[in-house]
Scaffold this motif. Structure first.
Motif, mmCIF file in Angstrom:
data_model
loop_
_atom_site.group_PDB
_atom_site.id
_atom_site.type_symbol
_atom_site.label_atom_id
_atom_site.label_comp_id
_atom_site.label_asym_id
_atom_site.label_seq_id
_atom_site.Cartn_x
_atom_site.Cartn_y
_atom_site.Cartn_z
ATOM 1 N N SER A 1 0.799 -1.334 0.165
ATOM 2 C CA SER A 1 0.074 -0.056 0.206
ATOM 3 C C SER A 1 0.496 0.925 -0.156
ATOM 4 C CB SER A 1 -1.183 -0.096 1.090
ATOM 5 O OG SER A 1 -0.082 -0.425 2.412
ATOM 6 N N SER A 2 2.326 1.167 0.306
ATOM 7 C CA SER A 2 2.822 2.526 1.005
ATOM 8 C C SER A 2 3.609 2.426 -0.196
ATOM 9 C CB SER A 2 3.994 2.578 2.070
ATOM 10 O OG SER A 2 3.886 1.105 1.899
ATOM 11 N N CYS A 3 4.243 1.761 -1.154
ATOM 12 C CA CYS A 3 4.675 1.936 -2.296
ATOM 13 C C CYS A 3 3.999 2.083 -3.882
ATOM 14 C CB CYS A 3 5.215 0.752 -3.129
ATOM 15 S SG CYS A 3 7.068 0.023 -2.198
ATOM 16 N N LEU A 4 2.248 1.398 -3.279
ATOM 17 C CA LEU A 4 1.073 2.086 -4.528
ATOM 18 C C LEU A 4 0.979 3.291 -4.378
ATOM 19 C CD1 LEU A 4 -0.809 1.110 -6.537
ATOM 20 C CD2 LEU A 4 -2.047 0.844 -4.578
ATOM 21 N N LYS A 5 0.768 3.729 -3.023
ATOM 22 C CA LYS A 5 0.660 5.321 -2.898
ATOM 23 C C LYS A 5 1.561 5.936 -3.716
ATOM 24 C CE LYS A 5 -1.511 9.164 0.875
ATOM 25 N NZ LYS A 5 -0.123 10.191 0.128
ATOM 26 N N MET A 6 3.430 5.545 -3.159
ATOM 27 C CA MET A 6 4.520 6.407 -3.729
ATOM 28 C C MET A 6 4.352 6.521 -4.624
ATOM 29 S SD MET A 6 8.139 5.837 -2.750
ATOM 30 C CE MET A 6 8.782 4.513 -3.801
ATOM 31 N N CYS A 7 3.713 5.864 -5.505
ATOM 32 C CA CYS A 7 3.512 5.504 -6.973
ATOM 33 C C CYS A 7 3.485 6.172 -7.309
ATOM 34 C CB CYS A 7 4.109 3.502 -8.003
ATOM 35 S SG CYS A 7 5.114 2.930 -7.363
#
Length: 270
Positions: free
Chosen positions: A209-215
């Motif tokens: 979830s954190s990587c997805l939001k960052m992307c």
């Protein structure tokens, strides 16, 4: 009423048979034990019987601890632990003298729980500490004289020690999205440190979830900067893929070869 501590999620049990079936032969002939995305909550002791592998991938699981028995993997050149729930690393990790690549990105590591043994990894070329809870970087990491890339992005850093910034072979230092008081001073060594962003394609379902939001945040920023919308782009489209500098990389075979690793049987990057 029964009393006792609440138990965490029960992860998948990894048997020796499952582990043996998860060994892959890399492009350069090495042996990689790939247990990524297996729902593992505790380090499987059975894999100690496979300690002669060249690469170990335990990424995208729910591991909270890596035992000191990791030192049995003396041939290991590639260790990927990204996207777990690790709060510390064992001191014994410093015994892995053949380690070329270490990825502990997207965990819960704090500065005080970084083992001093990290500075013993004299052959380490690539170290990823991004997306953790680090408020400082030990100056002792300046002992990693072979380091060419280090990821420090998305932490709580206010400074980077000169011993790290001035490592003789360092080519890439990614320290984006840290609360530096003056970010310009953190790249004063920019002539020799190339803060290059690499582009990787990754399926959305494989991102935490954190990587997805960052992307997605980075994609929005890029679109605003270019004053275009995704529908206006003329490049080939990949509707199920995200492209901004993902820390969770699935297909890295080309990247391995592009990095010009030494051509030995253990030289391969998952």
């Amino acid at each position: 009423m029964a009393k006792g501590k609440a138990k965490g999620p029960k992860g998948k049990k990894i048997t020796l048979k499952i582990a043996k079936n998860s060994i892959r032969i890399t492009l350069d002939g090495g042996r990689r034990l790939d247990l990524s995305k297996m729902g593992i909550t505790t380090f499987p002791k059975c894999i100690l019987k496979l300690a002669d592998v060249d690469e170990l991938d335990l990424s995208r699981n729910m591991l909270k601890k890596i035992p000191s028995s990791i030192q049995k993997f003396q041939k290991l050149r590639w260790l990927d632990l990204h996207s777990n729930q690790l709060e510390e690393l064992p001191e014994a990790i410093g015994t892995l003298q053949n380690l070329f690549y270490l990825n502990v990105c997207n965990n819960k590591l704090t500065t005080k729980n970084l083992p001093e043994g990290l500075n013993l990894l004299k052959n380490l070329h690539i170290l990823n500490l991004g997306l953790n809870c680090l408020d400082s970087i030990p100056t002792s990491l300046g002992a990693l004289r072979e380091l060419t890339e280090i990821g420090l992005f998305d932490n709580a850093l206010t400074t980077i020690p000169n011993s790290v910034k001035k490592l003789p072979k360092l080519k890439k230092l990614n320290a984006e999205r840290n609360p530096f008081p003056d970010s310009t001073k953190q790249v004063e060594h920019a002539d020799s440190i190339k803060c290059v962003e690499m582009l990787h394609l990754v399926q959305e379902k494989d991102l935490c979830s954190s990587c997805l939001k960052m992307c997605m945040d980075e994609r929005d920023k890029l679109n605003k900067l270019m004053n275009v919308t995704p529908s206006c782009l003329k490049k080939p489209s990949f509707p199920l893929l995200l492209t901004p500098n993902s820390t969770a990389k699935d297909n890295q075979e080309e990247w391995r070869l592009r990095d010009n690793l030494p051509r030995h049987s253990t030289d391969h990057v998952p």
